[in-house]
Design a protein around this motif. Sequence first.
Motif, PDB file in Angstrom:
ATOM      1  N   PRO A 166     -38.330  17.357 -20.840  1.00 28.99           N
ATOM      2  CA  PRO A 166     -38.604  16.201 -21.699  1.00 28.99           C
ATOM      3  C   PRO A 166     -40.088  15.876 -21.744  1.00 28.99           C
ATOM      4  O   PRO A 166     -40.860  16.212 -20.843  1.00 28.99           O
ATOM      5  CB  PRO A 166     -37.808  15.064 -21.034  1.00 28.99           C
ATOM      6  CG  PRO A 166     -37.632  15.506 -19.622  1.00 28.99           C
ATOM      7  CD  PRO A 166     -37.563  17.000 -19.636  1.00 28.99           C
ATOM      8  N   HIS A 167     -40.478  15.184 -22.797  1.00 28.89           N
ATOM      9  CA  HIS A 167     -41.853  14.700 -22.949  1.00 28.89           C
ATOM     10  C   HIS A 167     -42.226  13.837 -21.736  1.00 28.89           C
ATOM     11  O   HIS A 167     -41.405  13.047 -21.252  1.00 28.89           O
ATOM     12  CB  HIS A 167     -41.948  13.873 -24.242  1.00 28.89           C
ATOM     13  CG  HIS A 167     -43.342  13.584 -24.692  1.00 28.89           C
ATOM     14  ND1 HIS A 167     -44.171  12.706 -24.034  1.00 28.89           N
ATOM     15  CD2 HIS A 167     -44.060  14.060 -25.759  1.00 28.89           C
ATOM     16  CE1 HIS A 167     -45.335  12.645 -24.664  1.00 28.89           C
ATOM     17  NE2 HIS A 167     -45.300  13.464 -25.705  1.00 28.89           N
ATOM     18  N   PRO A 168     -43.467  14.001 -21.209  1.00 26.53           N
ATOM     19  CA  PRO A 168     -43.835  13.206 -20.025  1.00 26.53           C
ATOM     20  C   PRO A 168     -43.863  11.704 -20.252  1.00 26.53           C
ATOM     21  O   PRO A 168     -43.779  10.922 -19.292  1.00 26.53           O
ATOM     22  CB  PRO A 168     -45.233  13.740 -19.679  1.00 26.53           C
ATOM     23  CG  PRO A 168     -45.742  14.380 -20.931  1.00 26.53           C
ATOM     24  CD  PRO A 168     -44.533  14.920 -21.621  1.00 26.53           C
ATOM     25  N   ASP A 169     -43.965  11.270 -21.499  1.00 28.44           N
ATOM     26  CA  ASP A 169     -43.965   9.841 -21.813  1.00 28.44           C
ATOM     27  C   ASP A 169     -42.517   9.409 -22.095  1.00 28.44           C
ATOM     28  O   ASP A 169     -41.918   9.859 -23.061  1.00 28.44           O
ATOM     29  CB  ASP A 169     -44.854   9.580 -23.032  1.00 28.44           C
ATOM     30  CG  ASP A 169     -44.932   8.102 -23.401  1.00 28.44           C
ATOM     31  OD1 ASP A 169     -44.226   7.285 -22.775  1.00 28.44           O
ATOM     32  OD2 ASP A 169     -45.708   7.774 -24.327  1.00 28.44           O
ATOM     33  N   PRO A 170     -41.928   8.534 -21.257  1.00 32.58           N
ATOM     34  CA  PRO A 170     -40.531   8.127 -21.466  1.00 32.58           C
ATOM     35  C   PRO A 170     -40.264   7.521 -22.847  1.00 32.58           C
ATOM     36  O   PRO A 170     -39.124   7.568 -23.335  1.00 32.58           O
ATOM     37  CB  PRO A 170     -40.293   7.098 -20.357  1.00 32.58           C
ATOM     38  CG  PRO A 170     -41.315   7.420 -19.313  1.00 32.58           C
ATOM     39  CD  PRO A 170     -42.514   7.921 -20.059  1.00 32.58           C
ATOM     40  N   SER A 171     -41.298   6.942 -23.476  1.00 34.65           N
ATOM     41  CA  SER A 171     -41.096   6.356 -24.805  1.00 34.65           C
ATOM     42  C   SER A 171     -40.918   7.433 -25.878  1.00 34.65           C
ATOM     43  O   SER A 171     -40.536   7.129 -27.004  1.00 34.65           O
ATOM     44  CB  SER A 171     -42.282   5.448 -25.170  1.00 34.65           C
ATOM     45  OG  SER A 171     -43.474   6.200 -25.345  1.00 34.65           O
ATOM     46  N   GLN A 172     -41.214   8.677 -25.521  1.00 41.62           N
ATOM     47  CA  GLN A 172     -41.047   9.797 -26.456  1.00 41.62           C
ATOM     48  C   GLN A 172     -39.861  10.659 -26.025  1.00 41.62           C
ATOM     49  O   GLN A 172     -39.943  11.896 -26.006  1.00 41.62           O
ATOM     50  CB  GLN A 172     -42.329  10.638 -26.489  1.00 41.62           C
ATOM     51  CG  GLN A 172     -43.582   9.898 -26.903  1.00 41.62           C
ATOM     52  CD  GLN A 172     -43.602   9.615 -28.398  1.00 41.62           C
ATOM     53  OE1 GLN A 172     -42.831  10.191 -29.164  1.00 41.62           O
ATOM     54  NE2 GLN A 172     -44.483   8.735 -28.822  1.00 41.62           N
TER      55      GLN A 172
END
Length: 310
Positions: A166-172
């Motif tokens: 997954p993308h390292p930014d949880p919002s993404q």
Amino acid sequence: MRLKYILLLLLLSSLASCEENLTLDIPAGQEQLVVEGHIEQGAPPVVVLTRSRPVFAGFSPADIEDSFVHGAQVVVSSAGKSYTLTEVPAATFWPELRRVVSEQYAIPETQLTGSSNFIFYVYTSEELLGEVGKSYQLRISHEGRVLTSSTTIPHLNPLQELFLQPHPDPSQDSLFTLFYRYQDPDTLGNSVRYFTRRNSEPFYPGYFASVFNDELINGVRNLSFPLDRGEPRGQDVDLNTYSYFGKGDTIVVRWGAIDIEHYRFWYTLENERNNNGSPIGSPNTTRSNINGGLGVWGGYGVTYHRIVVK
């Protein structure tokens, strides 16, 4: 102090009065023949033959059609047998030729049909299909010019697996990075060119770099690396989503083993493209493997790998 300002104004006005329009007459250079050809296992050879064009030349449909070279003699030889390739327009491509051209040149198959006005010509043969481990010699004759080249279809070197992170930014949380796991053979010089297809899009090569070799990883048994999503050339990439795939995407990776001369062409071409206009870029010359012209003639040992983003 006032005298200094007056002298400064006089100097500036004198410099402004020295301005004049400068027109550079850039010579067009000698026209050359440009080859982009390939052959892969189980598929016919494909050779696109065009003329080089001046940097500032137009790119209207008429200009593009005029760049194709017609009436050349194109011969591919292998294992003592020669095959004369025939020039074929996109409107008459048969299904397998449509697939091969679409995957290699990132052209939707719907454009390579009789119902489309898309302008594209290739030289090919229905009698010759590529075989793994064989070498193929190319000879082109046109208007007194002769171009030659040689390539091989390397043995297949498939991936062990694809996986996602997954993308390292949880919002993404809808974006994922594609990784591959790979085992390099214990022989120096193994090289690869890759393409990715997302859902119904064409296969696109890696945007900044589509080739790798094992100069630094020869014989390493368990490698994991991210694999950027391929992007179409000629358009700006969105750096916020570049390289990522989204939930629901079906991903297919076209993983092609290539020989070292084939690798050097794409590696130096992509370096030249990436450094274009950069004040800190180093000088670079594209390493064509075409004798007597420009471009590339390359073999691919292709495997396909699929994963769905859930």
